[in-house]
Design an enzyme around this catalytic site. Structure first.
Site, PDB file in Angstrom:
ATOM      1  N   GLU A 122       0.771  -1.054  -0.484  1.00  0.00           N
ATOM      2  CA  GLU A 122      -0.344  -0.302   0.018  1.00  0.00           C
ATOM      3  C   GLU A 122       1.464   1.276  -0.275  1.00  0.00           C
ATOM      4  OE1 GLU A 122      -1.306  -2.203   2.777  1.00  0.00           O
ATOM      5  OE2 GLU A 122      -2.495  -3.321   1.982  1.00  0.00           O
TER       6      GLU A 122
ATOM      7  N   TYR B   7       7.899   1.758  -7.414  1.00  0.00           N
ATOM      8  CA  TYR B   7       6.833   0.677  -7.399  1.00  0.00           C
ATOM      9  C   TYR B   7       7.170   0.363  -9.096  1.00  0.00           C
ATOM     10  CZ  TYR B   7       6.751   1.364  -2.106  1.00  0.00           C
ATOM     11  OH  TYR B   7       7.023   2.582  -1.280  1.00  0.00           O
TER      12      TYR B   7
END
Ligand SMILES: CC(C)(COP(=O)(O)OP(=O)(O)OC[C@H]1O[C@@H](n2cnc3c(N)ncnc32)[C@H](O)[C@@H]1OP(=O)(O)O)[C@@H](O)C(=O)NCCC(=O)NCCS
Length: 214
Positions: A148, A160
């Site tokens: 998250e 990411y």
């Protein structure tokens, strides 16, 4: 290479918390790390060390030993002023400049934290932490990596995305400090030939970049 990855141990926790305070708006209580390291067999935590700090501080310590009768200070002033936040720490602790962790849940590796000291950002080291976590995910038999991230945290999202994480949903008001939403991100199956090929190429390029930095 100047930077090394080690498993996080209990003595590392005070320095990890120091970096955590600089990196996140809210932090875990120290007891959380204790639990993670001692009681959670599915947890894997790492620290990133700058071996240059180790060398400098050890040399300074030896110098101080030799000069003891004349001077009575912990480290040379030049070191104290260039690294004020680490002057009270042992060389081993002061050398920690980032940390990260994950949990294995069945066949999913959940990244729980990843943080670099602000003075060490934008050198490829956050990426080295993420690569080290993905390496661990392979070793422990995970098939996917997930995490998250705050919707406002563009630097982390960009890291990411570089490693193939994609948005898979939103957790509304996930962060209790400001009620911010979290993006849920997942990789594809990390054992798929496509992911492995992309990951290997990125990892190789990163290692070459870091080697070139010295
Ligand atoms: C996220 C974090 C770990 C990145 O560490 P870093 O060492 O600065 O990142 P790197 O230098 O390794 O950068 C790797 C990639 O991340 C992305 N990135 C990092 N910082 C960025 C920034 N300020 N803006 C845009 N992209 C950024 C880029 O894609 C970069 O790849 P590139 O060099 O090819 O452009 C660091 O910013 C941090 O500690 N932030 C605070 C804690 C945090 O938010 N953690 C994530 C919680 S989910």
């Amino acid at each position: 290479m100047r930077y090394v990855i080690d498993r996080m141990t209990m003595p590392d926790v005070p320095r990890v918390i120091e970096i955590e305070r600089l990196a996140y708006p809210s932090t875990w209580p120290p007891s959380a790390y204790r639990k993670e390291l001692q009681d959670n067999r599915w947890a894997h935590y790492i620290v990133l060390r700058d071996t240059q700090i180790l060398t400098e501080m050890r040399l300074a310590g030896e110098q101080q030993e030799q000069e003891k009768p004349r001077k009575n200070r912990l480290f040379p002033l030049s070191l104290l002023t260039s690294r004020p936040s680490v002057s009270q720490l042992s060389p081993e602790l002061a050398s920690i400049v980032g940390f990260a962790g994950l949990w294995l849940m069945v066949d999913e590796a959940h990244v729980t934290t990843i943080a670099m000291h602000p003075d060490y950002r934008r050198r490829g080291l956050g990426e080295l932490l993420l690569v080290s976590l993905i390496d661990i995910a392979y070793e422990i038999g995970a098939r996917w990596v997930t995490l998250e991230v705050r919707v406002s945290n563009y630097p982390a999202q960009s890291l990411y995305r570089k490693y193939g994480f994609r948005e898979a949903g939103v957790r509304h008001r996930y962060y209790s400090d400001n009620q911010e939403d979290a993006l849920i991100m997942w990789t594809d199956e990390i054992h798929s030939p496509e992911y492995k090929q992309k990951y290997t190429a990125l990892r190789t390029a990163l290692m070459q970049k870091l080697e070139a930095q010295g």
